[in-house]
Motif scaffolding. Structure first.
Motif, short mmCIF file in Angstrom:
data_model
loop_
_atom_site.label_atom_id
_atom_site.label_comp_id
_atom_site.label_asym_id
_atom_site.label_seq_id
_atom_site.Cartn_x
_atom_site.Cartn_y
_atom_site.Cartn_z
N ASP A 163 44.45 41.27 33.24
CA ASP A 163 43.62 42.50 32.68
C ASP A 163 43.87 43.15 31.48
O ASP A 163 44.03 43.38 30.58
N LYS A 212 42.47 39.09 28.20
CA LYS A 212 43.19 37.80 28.54
C LYS A 212 44.38 37.40 26.87
O LYS A 212 44.50 38.16 26.23
N TYR A 270 30.40 35.77 41.74
CA TYR A 270 30.15 38.05 41.82
C TYR A 270 28.43 37.69 43.10
O TYR A 270 27.94 39.03 42.97
N CYS A 287 30.36 32.47 35.00
CA CYS A 287 32.08 33.18 35.59
C CYS A 287 33.04 32.60 35.34
O CYS A 287 33.38 31.29 34.99
N ARG A 301 36.77 38.27 38.07
CA ARG A 301 37.53 39.55 37.60
C ARG A 301 37.63 40.00 38.63
O ARG A 301 37.41 39.82 39.92
N ASN A 302 39.24 40.74 38.38
CA ASN A 302 39.53 41.69 39.49
C ASN A 302 40.43 41.50 40.84
O ASN A 302 41.17 41.76 41.32
#
Ligand code: G6P
Length: 615
Positions: free
Chosen positions: A30, A51, A498, A600, A606-607
């Protein structure tokens, strides 16, 4: 979850911190930050949302000098990912900085007390509260040093932590401590490296000390490492030699770690069996469970506890243990199990499955099972990890470091070890005939070369991926031992591309998901030969009747499904109970290619985080 790296010695700290953070970035990404104390005694702190590369760009023309420093890559728990909430965090006077992995559960109460004493806070994090507390103790208790202030503060803390603290007024000391989150200290010739795992350390030294829970390390320049526990008892550091090699944590010419790790599977599955399986002698040796053999012989029940992909490996094991060893099996999400007041008997065997060996929920489930008197074993990939240490025995999977956040080779290694365990247990319990046992052992030996054959289908899988790269949903179906593979296939796709994906037992489709099927809906079916084959064929017809797009993973030479499916991927024949080790490979490749085509970040979706050290 969150990566920690720190250095004290004679070299420039910043390049070591940045390289270390890049290696640890799989733990959280994050935001990232560093702090160094330069020769003049100034402390420079740089932190950035995003990053590590964004941090590097930000610090480009700034003073990054100094041979003491700390660095952090974050997976947000308290407070959104932004520059302010990034670590390191300052104390009230800004003389002290701290990085943290974990959660301080009682931070709000501590914060309230500090606020009353005049402290003000910049961020929403629990971390900032702890560094304020440490400084508060340091300034109010006369003659106290940083190590003791950290000890005193940690005695007030409820929760999990791995922390590293640095003080501008004491530029020759770093203090590190941990509870529930991992911490390794590398001992160089005249310097020290501190990190969440060994990956930032291995290129500098192979001598490491794994800090135990509630230990505080006082790391002083040009002095020996000192460790004390929270009761101030001095602990002699136990120096171990690292077994991982540098190349195992580098990409080795592949575009992504995930692809490298998919391709490593013929080798990693072999490594998981090495020294354990000898088909010609009809022998399986599982060192870590030998002393518990009697328990396996008499066990009335085996309970697997795990999270994520490891839970899927547990589901595969359920089919294998019940089929071969005739012992009832339950497979539990560790997070549910630990809070459910489950019924656990002293003659239960509880087996925790975890790649990282650090998953907080799994660790808590282990402690709970131990407290009820069960035999608690672990299946871990990371040697010396918390779960490996917390359990009474078990087996390492020996897959080598897995860096891609989406698990691939760790899964097949887990299934390999679990298969050997199931067969061994069957032998011990006398529930399998010698000929079936032997046949399965030979089939197991052949698995690595069959995985190699499947990897040759990469181009074909890439073409199929292209067809479905813009899908919004996907359904994965399988029956029997292929049902967990369907779950794993769906998980891989949603994690890295995703695309919303669900795995279902093929027959259950009629009870809900069938409503979603139309000509837009890709349906991936594991339809290999076995007892359920004809049933799966019927399920495929049901999908076709509603114009769903079928991609089927079939046994080499299959004709029936091939004639119905839009696309087929033919995999080598094996025993139907060993199919997961082979059928999951094209599903991993499929997700990988779809994610790449969608632009991606395959290795750091992500997350997500690789090692989930908070509950
Ligand atoms: C995270 C990872 C998954 C992993 C799960 C369990 O969610 O992203 O890949 O399967 O944690 O982790 P463990 O280390 O216990 O296997």
């Amino acid at each position: 979850m969150c990566g920690i790296v720190a250095y004290i010695g004679k070299r420039e700290a910043y390049p070591i911190l940045i390289k270390g953070l890049s290696r640890l970035e799989y733990r959280g990404y994050d935001s990232a930050g560093v702090a160094m104390i330069n020769q003049k005694g100034d402390m420079n702190v740089y932190k950035r949302k995003g990053k590590v590369s964004e941090l590097v760009a930000f610090a480009k023309d700034k003073d990054v000098s100094g041979n003491i420093g700390i660095g952090h890559t974050r997976w947000a728990t308290h407070g959104e990912p932004n520059d302010v909430n990034s670590h390191p965090h300052y104390s009230q006077t800004k003389n002290m900085v701290m990085i943290h992995n974990g959660i301080i559960e009682n931070y709000a109460a501590i914060k309230e007390g500090l606020t009353k004493r005049g402290h003000t806070f910049d961020s929403q994090t629990d971390t900032e509260v702890l560094v304020h507390l440490i400084e508060d103790i340091l300034t109010h208790e006369e003659g106290i040093k940083m190590g003791h202030a950290v000890q005193a503060a940690l005695k007030q803390v409820i929760g999990a932590y791995a922390i590293v603290v640095m003080d501008k007024n004491d530029p020759d000391t770093i203090v590190a401590a941990k509870k529930g989150s991992p911490m390794v200290i590398g001992i160089g010739s005249d310097d020290f490296f501190i990190a969440s795992d060994a990956s930032p350390i291995v290129e500098y030294t192979k001598n490491v000390v794994y800090l135990e829970d509630e230990q505080v390390a006082i790391i002083r320049r040009d002095q020996d490492l000192k460790i004390r526990n929270l009761k101030d008892k001095e602990i002699t550091p136990y120096v171990q030699e690292l077994t991982i090699e540098l190349e195992s944590i580098e990409k080795g010419g592949y575009d992504h770690f995930m692809l490298k790790e998919i391709y490593e599977q013929p080798r990693s599955v072999l490594d998981s069996m090495r020294g354990r399986l000898n088909a010609s002698k009809g022998d399986i040796k599982m060192g870590g469970i030998t002393e518990h053999e009697k328990k396996f012989e008499k066990a009335k029940r085996i309970i697997f506890v795990a999270c994520g992909t490891s839970w899927h490996a547990g589901l595969v094991a359920e089919y294998l243990f019940e089929e071969f060893a005739r012992v009832p099996v339950e497979v539990e999400y560790a997070s549910e199990f630990r809070y459910r007041n489950p019924v656990i008997y002293a003659d239960d065997i509880v087996i925790a499955i975890s790649q990282s060996g650090e998953t907080a929920d799994t660790l808590a489930a282990i402690e709970m099972a131990k407290s009820k008197g069960a035999t608690v074993l672990g299946i871990c990939n990371v040697v010396g990890s918390s779960i490996a240490r917390a359990t009474y025995g078990g087996s390492y999977t020996h897959a080598g470091p897995e860096i891609g956040v989406a698990s691939t080779k760790a899964f097949t290694a887990q299934v390999t070890v679990l298969t050997l365990m199931a067969l061994h247990t069957a032998k011990v319990r006398g529930t399998i005939t010698e000929s079936r046992y032997r046949q399965l052992l030979y089939e197991m030996e052949a698995v690595p070369s069959k995985i190699e054959d499947v990897l040759k289908l990469n181009d074909k899988v890439r073409e199929i991926a292209y067809t479905f790269k813009d899908s919004r949903n996907a359904l994965y179906l399988g029956r029997g031992v292929s049902f967990p593979v369907a779950l794993e296939g769906a998980l891989k796709l949603k994690e890295i591309s995703y695309i919303h994906a669900e795995g279902y037992p093929a027959a259950e489709m009629k009870h809900g998901p069938i409503a979603l099927i139309d000509e837009e809906m890709p349906v991936f079916v594991i339809a290999t030969k076995g007892a359920n084959y004809e049933k799966v064929v019927s399920n495929i017809q049901e999908v076709k009747a509603r114009k769903g797009k079928i991609t089927a993973v079939v046994t080499s030479g299959d004709k029936e499904v091939k004639s119905m499916a839009d696309y087929t991927i033919e995999i080598p024949e094996t025993d139907e109970f060993l199919v997961p080790l082979i059928s999951v490979i094209p599903l991993q490749l499929l997700s990988y290619h779809i994610a790449v085509m969608r632009g991606c970040n395959v290795d750091q979706p992500r997350n997500l985080a690789k090692s989930v050290t908070v509950e």
